[in-house]
Motif scaffolding. Structure first.
Motif, mmCIF file in Angstrom:
data_model
loop_
_atom_site.group_PDB
_atom_site.id
_atom_site.type_symbol
_atom_site.label_atom_id
_atom_site.label_comp_id
_atom_site.label_asym_id
_atom_site.label_seq_id
_atom_site.Cartn_x
_atom_site.Cartn_y
_atom_site.Cartn_z
ATOM 1 N N ALA A 83 -10.129 -3.683 1.409
ATOM 2 C CA ALA A 83 -9.209 -4.072 0.020
ATOM 3 C C ALA A 83 -7.959 -3.953 0.573
ATOM 4 O O ALA A 83 -6.934 -4.442 0.323
ATOM 5 C CB ALA A 83 -9.740 -3.632 -1.071
ATOM 6 N N VAL A 84 -7.823 -2.482 1.066
ATOM 7 C CA VAL A 84 -6.548 -2.099 1.513
ATOM 8 C C VAL A 84 -5.918 -2.764 2.611
ATOM 9 O O VAL A 84 -4.598 -3.129 2.820
ATOM 10 C CB VAL A 84 -6.465 -0.427 1.706
ATOM 11 N N ILE A 85 -6.692 -2.882 3.736
ATOM 12 C CA ILE A 85 -6.215 -3.897 4.714
ATOM 13 C C ILE A 85 -5.634 -5.146 4.303
ATOM 14 O O ILE A 85 -4.714 -5.658 4.649
ATOM 15 C CB ILE A 85 -7.556 -4.108 5.848
ATOM 16 N N ASP A 86 -6.637 -5.704 3.649
ATOM 17 C CA ASP A 86 -6.106 -7.182 2.976
ATOM 18 C C ASP A 86 -4.748 -7.211 2.134
ATOM 19 O O ASP A 86 -3.858 -8.172 2.200
ATOM 20 C CB ASP A 86 -7.230 -7.753 2.136
ATOM 21 N N LYS A 87 -4.634 -6.374 1.347
ATOM 22 C CA LYS A 87 -3.302 -6.205 0.310
ATOM 23 C C LYS A 87 -2.215 -5.617 1.124
ATOM 24 O O LYS A 87 -1.072 -5.959 0.669
ATOM 25 C CB LYS A 87 -3.731 -5.269 -0.849
ATOM 26 N N PHE A 88 -2.316 -4.794 2.153
ATOM 27 C CA PHE A 88 -1.334 -3.983 2.586
ATOM 28 C C PHE A 88 -1.082 -4.258 4.321
ATOM 29 O O PHE A 88 -1.584 -3.374 4.905
ATOM 30 C CB PHE A 88 -1.374 -2.428 2.389
ATOM 31 N N PRO A 89 -0.932 -5.480 4.807
ATOM 32 C CA PRO A 89 -0.668 -5.680 6.236
ATOM 33 C C PRO A 89 0.472 -5.222 6.908
ATOM 34 O O PRO A 89 0.614 -5.011 7.997
ATOM 35 C CB PRO A 89 -0.515 -7.382 6.401
ATOM 36 N N ASP A 90 1.341 -4.542 5.886
ATOM 37 C CA ASP A 90 2.695 -3.998 6.667
ATOM 38 C C ASP A 90 2.360 -2.395 6.507
ATOM 39 O O ASP A 90 3.329 -1.663 6.568
ATOM 40 C CB ASP A 90 3.634 -4.461 5.655
ATOM 41 N N ALA A 91 1.132 -1.875 6.618
ATOM 42 C CA ALA A 91 0.864 -0.650 6.398
ATOM 43 C C ALA A 91 1.615 0.322 7.624
ATOM 44 O O ALA A 91 1.561 -0.421 8.903
ATOM 45 C CB ALA A 91 -0.580 -0.180 6.497
ATOM 46 N N ALA A 92 2.089 1.422 7.475
ATOM 47 C CA ALA A 92 2.857 2.210 8.467
ATOM 48 C C ALA A 92 2.570 3.397 8.370
ATOM 49 O O ALA A 92 1.990 4.104 7.661
ATOM 50 C CB ALA A 92 4.376 1.767 8.382
ATOM 51 N N ALA A 93 2.989 4.136 9.399
ATOM 52 C CA ALA A 93 2.924 5.594 9.608
ATOM 53 C C ALA A 93 3.427 6.212 8.382
ATOM 54 O O ALA A 93 4.525 5.916 7.628
ATOM 55 C CB ALA A 93 3.551 6.139 11.016
ATOM 56 N N GLY A 94 2.656 7.173 7.691
ATOM 57 C CA GLY A 94 3.065 8.035 6.695
ATOM 58 C C GLY A 94 3.052 7.415 5.182
ATOM 59 O O GLY A 94 3.052 7.888 4.141
ATOM 60 N N ASP A 95 2.327 6.045 5.396
ATOM 61 C CA ASP A 95 1.656 5.676 4.304
ATOM 62 C C ASP A 95 0.333 6.211 3.734
ATOM 63 O O ASP A 95 -0.586 6.486 4.353
ATOM 64 C CB ASP A 95 1.646 4.068 4.449
ATOM 65 N N VAL A 96 0.254 6.363 2.335
ATOM 66 C CA VAL A 96 -1.142 6.533 1.905
ATOM 67 C C VAL A 96 -1.317 5.784 0.667
ATOM 68 O O VAL A 96 -0.388 5.625 -0.191
ATOM 69 C CB VAL A 96 -1.229 8.039 1.292
ATOM 70 N N PHE A 97 -2.400 5.094 0.504
ATOM 71 C CA PHE A 97 -2.841 4.232 -0.718
ATOM 72 C C PHE A 97 -3.824 4.979 -1.413
ATOM 73 O O PHE A 97 -4.846 5.578 -1.081
ATOM 74 C CB PHE A 97 -3.332 2.880 0.007
ATOM 75 N N ILE A 98 -3.539 4.637 -2.766
ATOM 76 C CA ILE A 98 -4.715 5.107 -3.786
ATOM 77 C C ILE A 98 -5.255 4.238 -4.721
ATOM 78 O O ILE A 98 -4.278 3.383 -5.100
ATOM 79 C CB ILE A 98 -3.788 6.446 -4.434
ATOM 80 N N PHE A 99 -6.326 4.217 -5.246
ATOM 81 C CA PHE A 99 -6.746 3.672 -6.183
ATOM 82 C C PHE A 99 -8.322 3.843 -6.669
ATOM 83 O O PHE A 99 -8.788 4.735 -5.953
ATOM 84 C CB PHE A 99 -6.860 2.080 -5.833
ATOM 85 N N ASN A 100 -8.847 3.440 -7.807
ATOM 86 C CA ASN A 100 -10.152 3.736 -8.181
ATOM 87 C C ASN A 100 -10.763 2.451 -8.865
ATOM 88 O O ASN A 100 -11.737 2.677 -9.565
ATOM 89 C CB ASN A 100 -10.114 4.753 -9.442
ATOM 90 N N ASP A 101 -10.190 1.362 -8.352
ATOM 91 C CA ASP A 101 -10.726 0.284 -9.042
ATOM 92 C C ASP A 101 -12.511 -0.100 -8.394
ATOM 93 O O ASP A 101 -12.438 -0.363 -7.223
ATOM 94 C CB ASP A 101 -9.946 -1.205 -8.504
ATOM 95 N N PRO A 102 -13.354 -0.046 -9.199
ATOM 96 C CA PRO A 102 -14.693 -0.049 -8.777
ATOM 97 C C PRO A 102 -15.177 -1.474 -8.511
ATOM 98 O O PRO A 102 -16.147 -1.496 -7.820
ATOM 99 C CB PRO A 102 -15.515 0.306 -10.125
ATOM 100 N N TYR A 103 -14.504 -2.366 -8.719
ATOM 101 C CA TYR A 103 -14.911 -3.611 -8.113
ATOM 102 C C TYR A 103 -14.432 -4.214 -6.766
ATOM 103 O O TYR A 103 -14.893 -5.131 -5.999
ATOM 104 C CB TYR A 103 -14.252 -4.742 -9.339
ATOM 105 N N LEU A 104 -13.383 -3.159 -6.351
ATOM 106 C CA LEU A 104 -13.069 -3.410 -4.851
ATOM 107 C C LEU A 104 -13.552 -2.354 -4.156
ATOM 108 O O LEU A 104 -14.044 -2.942 -2.857
ATOM 109 C CB LEU A 104 -11.528 -3.490 -4.934
ATOM 110 N N GLY A 105 -13.636 -1.115 -4.503
ATOM 111 C CA GLY A 105 -14.234 -0.282 -3.728
ATOM 112 C C GLY A 105 -15.659 0.336 -3.995
ATOM 113 O O GLY A 105 -15.960 1.424 -3.728
ATOM 114 N N GLY A 106 -16.162 -0.239 -5.128
ATOM 115 C CA GLY A 106 -17.760 0.224 -5.550
ATOM 116 C C GLY A 106 -17.479 1.502 -6.629
ATOM 117 O O GLY A 106 -16.439 1.975 -6.767
#
Length: 546
Positions: free
Chosen positions: A72-95
């Motif tokens: 889900a993170v790969i699909d939403k953030f194709p511009d991910a770069a060094a020093g990035d951290v993504f956070i979420f608790n959406d159960p429908y994307l990550g169970g």
């Protein structure tokens, strides 16, 4: 790759995940992570998110769903770069459910993503009407807590304070949320540093080759294990007590087809989606299968290759394919039943490795109130029960559910952290299923309130349908929840799910957890083992609060 180098790299990669686990456990603020180890870490494929490596101390179910979370993170953030951290608790994307926060960071090498690191932990409170977030009466996820979609928590190494402010504002325990978040960030930072050292020593190409080889070997071993099974079809079903809203059982059913080196697990006969919070997402369903297979085939390495020869059929819109806003807060109960039906089915496919059902519920208990100084307190914990008998011996007494390597929080920690007193913490005699190898015993927990007043919430299962034995073994005892009210001891109308039980100082709540199912014909139990059972009080109901 030569086998020595592969073995060394496998150990080094697993050590990275293990150290991340240890870092979080030592730094987290809430006891559910720090003491109970309700968390996990792993490394994930740079393009698909598939599991590459998992830590040995983390919850296996988290490792399974993190592949979906990472994608889900790969699909939403194709511009991910060094020093990035993504956070979420959406159960429908990550169970799983809203309590489980995922922090995901890219590991960059030569200007591109080499792999992803993931950290997930069960946070103590994320808003919603029920402190601790296990709300058995929820009909939408809005009633279970605050959902955070995948967002950038850190950009180029700099914390996005706005995101943190939103998360803290949603929690009844903002300082604890902040501490847990920082602990997870520390675990990710350590993992990134360890990967730097590993790739500097061996080179990126060699490590990437090792990861590919480990996955291919897991797939090959899984195919070989399946090929050794007889071809055929088998069916098994079990039931959840109810959905927390209506006292109607919900079927979990699997039809298994084995042919050659492939295995199809079809859950199409399972119940449709329900109003209450025992629905689970498709990602969670697949992860449940992964965990069950790892129990059944422990010799196969733990990565996504395990699922290569497996087809999992989950009907759209069913109990096992929750669509938003269906509530999913009690996901733990449903995945345990998925594992139970697979264990029971495989007892007929592979009797030599059959294992009876464990107690099948985490018995989630929340107690909340205000201290004398006005500060809010929220106690959340889960509780143990008996494991199933197996070919090698009796089931474990007072163990954790098969989804977890988590530890039941120690009584000393709970009493020090919250205004409660454990009046009883004991094995529940007579709760294990009879068999040539008996089921392990459940436990009795009786907890007294020391503050002026509080409310209690229980989300549990197995009050209507007992843990099953295999190969002629008996069932474990049913779950039983009770609490003191104005007219003495009372029990929840829905068996083991209840919301907002008022407690006054000195009143108690009691959990009597199920035992595991038995293995084999009870008539085949040896006289020596039967005498030992009687001597130790395993057979009587003495000590059972009934």
């Amino acid at each position: 790759m030569d086998t020595v180098t592969l073995a060394v790299l496998k150990g080094r990669l697993e050590q990275i995940a293990d150290e991340m686990d240890a870092t979080l456990f030592r730094a987290a603020f809430n006891p559910t992570i720090a003491e109970a180890h309700d968390a996990c870490h792993g490394l994930y494929d740079r393009s698909s998110g598939a599991t590459l490596v998992q830590g040995k101390s983390g919850l296996p179910i988290f490792v399974g769903v993190m592949a979906f979370a990472t994608k889900a993170v790969i699909d939403k953030f194709p511009d991910a770069a060094a020093g990035d951290v993504f956070i979420f608790n959406d159960p429908y994307l990550g169970g799983t459910h809203l309590s489980d926060f995922r922090l995901i960071a890219p590991y960059m090498r030569d200007g591109r993503v080499f792999c992803w690191l993931g950290s997930v932990g069960h946070w103590h409170d994320v808003g919603g009407p029920v402190p601790g977030n296990y709300n058995p009466a929820a009909t939408e996820y809005f009633q279970e807590g605050v959902l955070i979609p995948p967002v950038r928590l850190m950009s180029g190494g700099k914390l996005n304070r706005d995101i943190l402010d939103i998360i803290q504002a949603a929690s009844r325990l903002p300082d604890v949320a902040y501490g847990d978040m920082q602990a997870q960030l520390s675990a990710l930072e350590l993992g990134l540093g360890r990967l730097d050292a590993l790739l500097d020593e061996y080179g990126g190409d060699t490590v990437a080759e090792a990861l590919d080889e480990l996955r291919a070997r897991a797939a090959a071993q899984m195919r070989a294990a399946i090929a050794a099974l007889p071809d055929g079809q088998w069916s098994q079903e079990d039931f959840l007590d109810n959905d927390g809203r209506t006292d109607v059982p919900l079927r979990i059913a699997v039809d298994i087809t084995k042919s050659g080196e492939s295995l199809t697990l079809d859950f199409s006969r399972s119940a449709p989606a329900c109003a209450g919070p025992v629905n689970i997402s498709r990602a969670t369903s697949v992860a449940s299968v992964y965990v069950a297979l790892k129990h059944l085939f422990p010799e196969v390495p733990a990565n996504s290759g395990v699922l290569d020869p497996i087809t999992v059929v989950v009907p759209d819109g069913s109990l096992l394919d929750a669509q938003r806003p269906r509530p999913v807060g009690g996901y733990t109960e449903t995945i345990l039943r998925v594992i139970d039906v697979l264990f029971s089915a495989f007892a007929r496919i592979r009797p030599d490795a059959a294992c009876a059902n464990a107690y099948g519920t985490i018995n989630a208990l929340s107690v909340t109130g205000q201290r004398a100084d006005g500060k809010r307190w929220v106690m959340f914990s889960f509780f143990g029960g008996g494991h199933g008998g197996n070919p090698e011996g009796d089931g474990l007494h007072h163990g954790n559910p098969p989804i977890a390597t988590a530890i039941i929080p120690p009584v000393e920690v709970m009493e020090a952290a919250y205004p409660v007193l454990y009046r009883q913490w004991a094995l529940r005699s007579g709760s294990g299923g009879a068999g040539a190898h008996r089921g392990g015993m459940g436990a009795i927990y009786e907890i007294e309130l020391l503050e002026e007043s509080a409310e209690a919430f229980v989300f549990a299962e197995r009050a209507r349908f007992a843990p099953k034995g295999v190969l002629g073994g008996g069932e474990g005892a049913l779950n039983r929840v009770s609490y003191q009210g104005e007219h003495g001891w009372e029990t929840p109308p829905l068996g083991s799910k209840v919301v907002g039980v008022p407690l006054r100082r000195g009143q108690r709540i009691r959990l009597e957890t199920p035992g595991g199912g038995g293995w084999g014909d009870p008539a085949d139990r040896t006289p020596a083992d039967a005498a030992r059972d009687a001597r130790l009080g395993y057979l009587s109901r003495e000590g059972d609060a009934s």
